[in-house]
Write an enzyme that holds these catalytic residues in place. Structure first.
Site, PDB file in Angstrom:
ATOM      1  N   ASP A  18       6.319  11.425 -10.241  1.00 57.72           N
ATOM      2  CA  ASP A  18       5.459  12.006 -11.276  1.00 57.72           C
ATOM      3  C   ASP A  18       6.221  12.210 -12.582  1.00 57.72           C
ATOM      4  OD1 ASP A  18       3.028  12.935 -12.206  1.00 57.72           O
ATOM      5  OD2 ASP A  18       3.437  15.005 -11.610  1.00 57.72           O
ATOM      6  N   GLY A  21       3.889   9.687 -17.721  1.00 53.03           N
ATOM      7  CA  GLY A  21       3.134   9.878 -18.960  1.00 53.03           C
ATOM      8  C   GLY A  21       3.866  10.833 -19.894  1.00 53.03           C
ATOM      9  N   HIS A  35       5.155   4.224 -17.423  1.00 49.85           N
ATOM     10  CA  HIS A  35       4.975   3.554 -16.122  1.00 49.85           C
ATOM     11  C   HIS A  35       5.947   2.380 -15.996  1.00 49.85           C
ATOM     12  CE1 HIS A  35       1.666   6.161 -15.390  1.00 49.85           C
ATOM     13  NE2 HIS A  35       0.843   5.589 -16.241  1.00 49.85           N
ATOM     14  N   SER A  63      -2.653   7.151  -6.575  1.00 44.16           N
ATOM     15  CA  SER A  63      -3.480   7.933  -5.656  1.00 44.16           C
ATOM     16  C   SER A  63      -4.947   7.498  -5.750  1.00 44.16           C
ATOM     17  CB  SER A  63      -3.361   9.434  -5.964  1.00 44.16           C
ATOM     18  OG  SER A  63      -4.120   9.775  -7.111  1.00 44.16           O
ATOM     19  N   ASN A  66      -6.321   8.734  -8.808  1.00 44.31           N
ATOM     20  CA  ASN A  66      -5.880   8.093 -10.060  1.00 44.31           C
ATOM     21  C   ASN A  66      -6.870   7.030 -10.560  1.00 44.31           C
ATOM     22  OD1 ASN A  66      -2.330   8.169  -9.145  1.00 44.31           O
ATOM     23  ND2 ASN A  66      -3.478   9.641 -10.351  1.00 44.31           N
ATOM     24  N   ARG A  69      -8.639   7.838 -13.839  1.00 45.62           N
ATOM     25  CA  ARG A  69      -7.955   7.842 -15.138  1.00 45.62           C
ATOM     26  C   ARG A  69      -8.632   6.819 -16.073  1.00 45.62           C
ATOM     27  NH1 ARG A  69      -1.494   8.862 -14.463  1.00 45.62           N
ATOM     28  NH2 ARG A  69      -1.698  10.706 -13.154  1.00 45.62           N
ATOM     29  N   ARG A 186       9.481  15.536  -5.177  1.00 44.33           N
ATOM     30  CA  ARG A 186       8.517  15.372  -6.274  1.00 44.33           C
ATOM     31  C   ARG A 186       9.247  15.585  -7.588  1.00 44.33           C
ATOM     32  NH1 ARG A 186       2.246  16.572  -7.056  1.00 44.33           N
ATOM     33  NH2 ARG A 186       2.107  15.902  -9.209  1.00 44.33           N
TER      34      ARG A 186
HETATM   35  C1  IPE Z   1       0.440  12.239  -7.968  1.00 47.65           C
HETATM   36  O1  IPE Z   1       0.602  12.472  -9.308  1.00 47.65           O
HETATM   37  C2  IPE Z   1       0.120  10.783  -7.730  1.00 47.65           C
HETATM   38  C3  IPE Z   1       1.213   9.837  -7.939  1.00 47.65           C
HETATM   39  C4  IPE Z   1       2.435  10.152  -8.261  1.00 47.65           C
HETATM   40  C5  IPE Z   1       0.881   8.456  -7.740  1.00 47.65           C
HETATM   41  P1  IPE Z   1      -0.614  12.966 -10.236  1.00 47.65           P
HETATM   42  O2  IPE Z   1      -0.050  13.071 -11.608  1.00 47.65           O
HETATM   43  O3  IPE Z   1      -1.770  12.067 -10.060  1.00 47.65           O
HETATM   44  O4  IPE Z   1      -0.948  14.392  -9.609  1.00 47.65           O
HETATM   45  P2  IPE Z   1      -1.513  15.697 -10.287  1.00 47.65           P
HETATM   46  O5  IPE Z   1      -2.691  15.288 -11.131  1.00 47.65           O
HETATM   47  O6  IPE Z   1      -0.415  16.268 -11.117  1.00 47.65           O
HETATM   48  O7  IPE Z   1      -1.857  16.611  -9.152  1.00 47.65           O
HETATM   49  C1  IPE Z   2       3.023   9.334 -12.229  1.00 45.00           C
HETATM   50  O1  IPE Z   2       3.146   9.706 -13.555  1.00 45.00           O
HETATM   51  C2  IPE Z   2       2.477   7.935 -12.061  1.00 45.00           C
HETATM   52  C3  IPE Z   2       1.102   7.906 -11.539  1.00 45.00           C
HETATM   53  C4  IPE Z   2       0.407   8.944 -11.177  1.00 45.00           C
HETATM   54  C5  IPE Z   2       0.490   6.601 -11.406  1.00 45.00           C
HETATM   55  P1  IPE Z   2       1.909  10.301 -14.358  1.00 45.00           P
HETATM   56  O2  IPE Z   2       1.149   9.171 -14.986  1.00 45.00           O
HETATM   57  O3  IPE Z   2       1.112  11.223 -13.516  1.00 45.00           O
HETATM   58  O4  IPE Z   2       2.671  11.117 -15.494  1.00 45.00           O
HETATM   59  P2  IPE Z   2       2.336  12.565 -16.017  1.00 45.00           P
HETATM   60  O5  IPE Z   2       2.307  13.481 -14.844  1.00 45.00           O
HETATM   61  O6  IPE Z   2       1.011  12.476 -16.720  1.00 45.00           O
HETATM   62  O7  IPE Z   2       3.460  12.869 -16.954  1.00 45.00           O
HETATM   63 MG    MG Z   3       1.221  13.209 -13.110  1.00 46.02          MG
END
Ligand code: IPE
Ligand code: IPE
Ligand code: MG
Length: 258
Positions: A18, A21, A35, A63, A66, A69, A186
């Site tokens: 995680d 972004g 990513h 997930s 996801n 999104r 995590r």
């Molecule tokens: C969990 O991260 C899913 C992955 C790392 C693929 P998310 O960013 O989707 O989870 P939340 O929204 O913080 O719970």
């Molecule tokens: C994890 O990073 C990758 C996926 C969930 C696919 P995020 O895209 O959730 O990044 P943040 O949590 O928004 O920074």
């Molecule tokens: Mg995230």
């Protein structure tokens, strides 16, 4: 890796990758760059785990939730997956890494499904390490699918309701093919499971780090492993007790842990 004891490694490490972004946003860049850099962290982590001799690494890449999104981000993630399934092929083959995938894979676009199944087939006999990608994955969804499969078997009179025990459920959970999670990492600072491996993390040790996923590397993994090795796993027992191991838990694991 100085302080990691390679004779006491977890058998199964799972990572919620995680913070991609936020990594990009902090640099004024589009989330998709995060990513892309995250894919570099996957390579570094996979190599480090393989060199250490960790038997199973499961990565939460996408997930079930996801999918909701923005479409452009989802498409960019699918494109990145497809690119990686091509670019990392030699890395997997040269290091005898078996690729596996869990999740509702049928929801992925056909081009991703075909690359995934081709590389999984090509690497299926490798025993160096099993790399499992959780894609379109949700822990609740996996349990729902298992419940449906068992219900069908009862309906078809293959089994009785009383035959449904932990072992029977685990046989229906693809995530349990590599056994229970020992260490769950995590990144990104959040301290939640976000619908990852709900069943197989029942007795996992949790390690949370503020580091954002694109910054994660071999030394980050070593830090997680050092902390894991400093923990005492008790599995509900009192220290020094010897008892029948839990389902799928080898006795040597229990003895090491206590
Ligand atoms: C969990 O991260 C899913 C992955 C790392 C693929 P998310 O960013 O989707 O989870 P939340 O929204 O913080 O719970
Ligand atoms: C994890 O990073 C990758 C996926 C969930 C696919 P995020 O895209 O959730 O990044 P943040 O949590 O928004 O920074
Ligand atoms: Mg995230």
């Amino acid at each position: 890796m100085g302080l990691v004891d390679v004779s006491r490694l977890p058998k199964h490490v799972a990572i919620i990758m995680d913070g991609n972004g936020r990594w990009a946003q902090a640099r004024g860049k589009p989330r998709t760059l995060g990513h892309e850099r995250g894919a570099d962290a996957v390579r570094a982590t996979m190599r480090a785990a393989r060199r250490l001799g960790i038997p199973a690494l499961t990565l939460y890449a996408f997930s079930e939730q996801n999918w909701d999104r923005p479409e452009a981000e989802v498409n960019a993630l699918v494109d990145l997956l497809c690119e990686c399934l091509v670019s990392e092929r030699n890395e997997l083959v040269d290091n005898e890494i078996r690729l596996s995938a869990i999740g509702r894979l049928h929801k992925l676009p056909e081009r991703a499904q075909s690359k995934l199944s081709a590389l999984s087939s090509e690497t299926e006999s490798f025993t160096g390490m099993t790399l499992t990608l959780a894609l379109s994955y949700g822990g609740r969804e996996e349990l729902v699918d298992a419940a449906r499969a068992l219900a069908r078997r009862v309906r078809d009179a293959e089994i009785e309701p009383s035959d449904i025990d932990e072992a029977a459920i685990e046989l229906e959970l693809p995530s349990m093919d590599v056994g229970p999670v020992d260490l769950l990492v995590r990144t990104g600072g959040e301290q939640r499971i976000s619908n990852f491996l709900l069943w197989s993390s029942a007795y996992a040790e949790f390690y949370f780090t503020d580091e954002l996923w694109p910054d994660f590397d071999a030394s980050s993994l070593y830090r997680a492993l050092e902390e894991y090795q400093a923990r005492e796993r008790r599995f509900g027992l009192v220290p020094g007790t010897k008892t029948k191991p839990a389902v799928n838990e080898s006795s040597d694991e229990l003895e090491r842990a206590i």
